[in-house]
Design a protein around this motif. Sequence first.
Motif, PDB file in Angstrom:
ATOM      1  N   SER A 741       1.033  -1.122  -0.186  1.00 55.11           N
ATOM      2  CA  SER A 741       0.100  -0.154  -0.098  1.00 55.11           C
ATOM      3  C   SER A 741       0.729   1.099  -0.226  1.00 55.11           C
ATOM      4  O   SER A 741       2.072   0.998   0.186  1.00 55.11           O
ATOM      5  CB  SER A 741      -0.480   0.109   1.412  1.00 55.11           C
ATOM      6  N   ASP A 742       0.072   2.806  -0.136  1.00 52.39           N
ATOM      7  CA  ASP A 742       0.926   4.062   0.147  1.00 52.39           C
ATOM      8  C   ASP A 742       2.828   4.121  -1.139  1.00 52.39           C
ATOM      9  O   ASP A 742       3.106   4.605  -0.914  1.00 52.39           O
ATOM     10  CB  ASP A 742       1.913   3.887   1.389  1.00 52.39           C
ATOM     11  N   TYR A 743       1.383   3.258  -2.019  1.00 47.68           N
ATOM     12  CA  TYR A 743       2.830   4.217  -3.377  1.00 47.68           C
ATOM     13  C   TYR A 743       2.879   5.171  -3.839  1.00 47.68           C
ATOM     14  O   TYR A 743       1.674   5.954  -3.321  1.00 47.68           O
ATOM     15  CB  TYR A 743       1.713   2.912  -4.595  1.00 47.68           C
ATOM     16  N   ASP A 744       4.538   5.921  -3.603  1.00 52.20           N
ATOM     17  CA  ASP A 744       4.910   6.710  -4.098  1.00 52.20           C
ATOM     18  C   ASP A 744       4.443   7.343  -5.486  1.00 52.20           C
ATOM     19  O   ASP A 744       5.594   6.644  -6.573  1.00 52.20           O
ATOM     20  CB  ASP A 744       5.628   7.234  -2.978  1.00 52.20           C
ATOM     21  N   GLN A 745       4.339   7.562  -6.102  1.00 54.87           N
ATOM     22  CA  GLN A 745       4.222   8.038  -7.028  1.00 54.87           C
ATOM     23  C   GLN A 745       5.618   8.866  -8.184  1.00 54.87           C
ATOM     24  O   GLN A 745       6.425   8.320  -8.859  1.00 54.87           O
ATOM     25  CB  GLN A 745       3.238   8.683  -8.304  1.00 54.87           C
ATOM     26  N   GLN A 748       8.277   6.784  -6.649  1.00 59.26           N
ATOM     27  CA  GLN A 748       8.133   5.194  -7.839  1.00 59.26           C
ATOM     28  C   GLN A 748       8.354   3.954  -6.518  1.00 59.26           C
ATOM     29  O   GLN A 748       9.105   2.998  -8.003  1.00 59.26           O
ATOM     30  CB  GLN A 748       8.681   5.062  -8.507  1.00 59.26           C
ATOM     31  N   LEU A 749       7.593   3.767  -5.546  1.00 58.09           N
ATOM     32  CA  LEU A 749       7.964   2.733  -4.665  1.00 58.09           C
ATOM     33  C   LEU A 749       6.516   3.034  -4.118  1.00 58.09           C
ATOM     34  O   LEU A 749       5.776   3.567  -3.496  1.00 58.09           O
ATOM     35  CB  LEU A 749       9.109   3.034  -3.572  1.00 58.09           C
ATOM     36  N   SER A 750       6.680   1.830  -2.902  1.00 57.59           N
ATOM     37  CA  SER A 750       5.707   1.169  -2.245  1.00 57.59           C
ATOM     38  C   SER A 750       6.429   1.894  -0.702  1.00 57.59           C
ATOM     39  O   SER A 750       7.386   1.514  -0.196  1.00 57.59           O
ATOM     40  CB  SER A 750       5.101   0.295  -1.838  1.00 57.59           C
ATOM     41  N   ARG A 751       5.611   2.715   0.135  1.00 52.69           N
ATOM     42  CA  ARG A 751       6.313   3.090   1.652  1.00 52.69           C
ATOM     43  C   ARG A 751       6.292   2.243   2.277  1.00 52.69           C
ATOM     44  O   ARG A 751       6.486   2.231   3.632  1.00 52.69           O
ATOM     45  CB  ARG A 751       6.026   5.014   1.709  1.00 52.69           C
ATOM     46  N   ASN A 752       4.880   1.542   2.244  1.00 55.65           N
ATOM     47  CA  ASN A 752       5.145   0.520   3.636  1.00 55.65           C
ATOM     48  C   ASN A 752       5.479  -1.096   3.218  1.00 55.65           C
ATOM     49  O   ASN A 752       5.530  -2.062   2.640  1.00 55.65           O
ATOM     50  CB  ASN A 752       3.421  -0.264   3.192  1.00 55.65           C
ATOM     51  N   PHE A 753       7.474  -1.013   3.562  1.00 57.11           N
ATOM     52  CA  PHE A 753       7.985  -1.147   3.608  1.00 57.11           C
ATOM     53  C   PHE A 753       7.826  -3.138   3.522  1.00 57.11           C
ATOM     54  O   PHE A 753       8.155  -4.247   3.502  1.00 57.11           O
ATOM     55  CB  PHE A 753       9.579  -1.043   4.489  1.00 57.11           C
ATOM     56  N   LEU A 754       7.073  -3.151   5.201  1.00 58.49           N
ATOM     57  CA  LEU A 754       6.778  -4.379   5.777  1.00 58.49           C
ATOM     58  C   LEU A 754       5.794  -4.946   4.647  1.00 58.49           C
ATOM     59  O   LEU A 754       5.605  -6.101   5.458  1.00 58.49           O
ATOM     60  CB  LEU A 754       6.889  -4.044   7.582  1.00 58.49           C
ATOM     61  N   ARG A 755       4.561  -4.127   4.214  1.00 58.38           N
ATOM     62  CA  ARG A 755       4.023  -4.985   2.984  1.00 58.38           C
ATOM     63  C   ARG A 755       2.474  -5.073   4.370  1.00 58.38           C
ATOM     64  O   ARG A 755       1.613  -6.443   4.118  1.00 58.38           O
ATOM     65  CB  ARG A 755       4.458  -5.538   1.837  1.00 58.38           C
TER      66      ARG A 755
END
Length: 970
Positions: A741-745, A748-755
Amino acid sequence: MVRYNMAPNRNLDSRWVRRYRSFFIVGSVILGIQVFLAYRFFPIDAEEDESSQEHRDLSGKGLNVEVVNEDLNGGVSSRRFRDNYLVVDDEDSPSNSNPANGLYIRNKVPPDKSDTILRNNGGAIETVPKFNSKDGTSGLNRTSLRLEELDFVPVCDIIAKEAISAIHRAKTQLCKQKLSNITCLIQQRQLYPHHLPNSCPSAGFTAGKSLGCYQDEKTFRLLSGYYANLKTTNSPKHCINMCLQSGFPYAGVQYSTECFCGNEEPPSASRRPDSSCNMKCPTDPREACGGYFTINVYETGIAKFTPQVPREVAESGESPVRIAFLLTLNGRALRQVRRLIKVLFHRDHFFYIHVDARQDYLYRELLVLERSLPNVRLARHRYATIWGGASLLQMLLSSMNELLELDWEWDFVINLSESDFPVKTNNQLVDFLTANKGRNFVKSHGREVQRFIQKQGLDKTFVECDTHMWRTGDRHLPWGIQLDGGSDWVALSRPFVVYVATAVQDALVQKDPLVEGLNTVFKHTLLPAESFFHTALRNSHFCDTYVDNNLRVTNWKRRLGCKCQYKHVVDWCGCSPNDFKSEDWPRLEGTENRQLFFARKFEPSINQGIIDQVEEWLYGPYPSTTANLQSYWQSVYHYADLSPPPDDSLVTLATSLTRISTKSFVLKGGNGCLIHPGNVLEVTSYHNNDNYKGTLVLYEAVLNGGTETVSFETRVMPQHYMTILKDTGPGGRLKSLLVSSDYDQKEQLSRNFLRNLGPFSEPILVYQLGANPQPSTYNVTFLWVDPAGQLVEVSEVHMEDGQVTNYVKPLLREPLLPGVWTVKMVYEAAVVAFSQFLVTPLQFVSGANVSQQQAGFLHSGPGQPYPIHDATDWNKLLDNTVDRSALQRKALVNARRFGLDLKDWIDSLNLKFYKVLNTCVTSSSVHAVSKCGKLHLELCENTTWSSLAPDPKSQIGLINLTTGRLNRQA
Ligand SMILES: *[C@@H]1O[C@H](CO)[C@@H](O)[C@H](O)[C@H]1NC(C)=O
Ligand SMILES: *[C@@H]1O[C@H](CO)[C@@H](O)[C@H](O)[C@H]1NC(C)=O
Ligand SMILES: *[C@@H]1O[C@H](CO)[C@@H](O)[C@H](O)[C@H]1NC(C)=O
């Protein structure tokens, strides 16, 4: 330069055609040259630059006819100016960062245009909700307010469409009331000042002085700075006001409806008798508005503005200036903030820190710093600022006012955020500012003023409430002053800060009418800090201290940074600069011989290598024995935080991981000791060498059911399950396919590293393709299958060539059914790959254990079925060996689980999706734990990965008495 323009159609008699044919040709040539220059002179990433885009647009349309159409009540109906200036949008132009910071506007998206826009983001498809009414009825047609929705009666009849839309969209009644109160004040012309005084000396220019009638020339305009066709509103007065606002000393009216502005006085040789200017003004037939190629010229009352050129070196004997750094902070990057303070620190400087009102963690941890360092102070009066919000300026002015009240003798204030970093040493900064004491450093937009006003939304009223900037309609800016703006990152002298900050805050100080008036205007302005200081500076007696350089370099990458990513907080589209990465080093190195002292943005969780490189460049390398220089830790959760409220799915996951971790080491080595995991204390994201290396859970545990509490930290890594079934098309190039979740356009990555995902998360699919020697694009379909085996969403994606990383946001109903989900990638009617992800059931709701009843609601999935249209075709692609009715029965059983049974379920799911890598024991617990026998656990403080491991680059130690700086190694 020459302007070309074209009259509206009704004026097209044969003379006009002849007149404008030559214009057309000249104009085309100029346009060609401009396009050529634009391509030649833009910086390397020019192709991504929005101004070059503008030039491309222009060339695509052929000759551009720009007609300004202002109606009498000031509503601007169609305003597209084509300025003749080469728009040099320098890389250092307007900037912004954290939600609290300013920005640079690309284009406005009118809220009323459509219901939903299906946007193909070059592969990533998402549905953009329209700004207005969420209730499905069209806001477009609505011309009257639904009074039945309001618990108050508006004090006037609200007619402005945008205001009605905003009032309907606002969430709380208080906000609706504020919106309607302000709209009424504006309708009654009681809010904004009509005119403001300008006390910048004007060198003998007199406002409104007529210079007479002049002969103009089609190939060489007398006034060539700006042109507008004011079909219904043209008059000498209006034209003078507009030229003054745009910063020109001369204004001229011509051909009844045309207004020209310029910097040069017309030559006396062009003077004609007044009778040659014989056309009437549209507003008043008794007034003359030039004639056919004749122009009535006036002075606007201001002199041509020339910014100061900064001095390079101070004269000997000047005592070094002292600087107050005003840090405006948001987020959780505590260690980077400490590193920033450490690198800027000098005992003669001051640090005034404003932490956003919602950031408990940062505030609490920085209070420690305030206690240990003499010249650090935290603002107690804290604002919750939003991106572009009016509260941002209030926060800056309030902080500056408090800075003046402290008995700190500073000469300059420089505002910085957590994502700034110096690119010159402290001494270089002090030397430069000492040579320029009393000057004020701001960065101007560098384009045509009227165009800036539109792009920035300065001609609109915005109202901030419910953490949103609502656009409520067009407005008139006060006449009499020049408008200016650009970046909200500034370096201001003490006298100017006294002028702008005390006049506003302190009732005892006699109010300055300019500052007071600007304060009213900017209370309802988008991105106020990007124009307030500039405008106050230019129109006050401080105008001769203006330097057009804010001392910063900003990493604009508009192709990535302008995705309208703030539409949930502002009725406008804005851009943000990107983080610097290691490959951007040449750009930073290139600032060496320029008057640039800070760069932005930097984010160690994205790239710390570049920060290390810059620091080493300025102050030399750390000793080779320094521990953990390549590591970065960032807090994700702290048990003491009330705000922002903790994420229940994160706390559930972290708590489950403490159980999993404790079991693992107790089984491995423990003998006869019962260790019962207790509360999660902190969750930290751990990065090494700019790679995410797991998430750390620091937690308490109780020994032998007794009174002794110990603490451990465990490191876990999310597991990525991707299976490639076919290597045809994109299947052969797939590098990763994961859901988070929390994609940073922008990055270009998801900031929810733990997913971690819970029933109320908004999952996104991130895919990455390997580079391909052969260009190809693919039409791909993603099928989303829930834990009960049901197809719940189909996302169609057009994968463009060259886009290796992108994301897909599905529309899923909440609460999501917990358990293991599958997303399948379909290409040419076959599943080529699939990936699994976990939606964790919740053990906690708002921090408390869930009850059976709550669990039943949270874990049953959405109440309504998913509408999938051609589901039968897609269902053929799903696995037919799966017994769906069995899965559905199991999901029903799972939804009834609670207590221990629920925990077991949660743990069994997490065991599959998370891997425990290490666990350590804290030094304060090691004695108690040793009584249990050998557990073979490392001491956290001795590991390289624990959040308790040494981190010298961010540790604040003692002040070095010789240098006045903080010791590099604490
Ligand atoms: C709004 O106006 C459009 C066209 O002007 C019309 O098609 C639509 O039905 C209207 N909607 C409502 C809710 O009146
Ligand atoms: C709006 O105006 C009314 C009447 O003047 C006043 O009572 C009320 O407090 C105002 N509300 C807000 C939110 O400004
Ligand atoms: C992908 O789909 C679009 C329309 O949906 C179509 O125009 C295009 O030709 C398709 N591309 C390929 C490679 O099939």
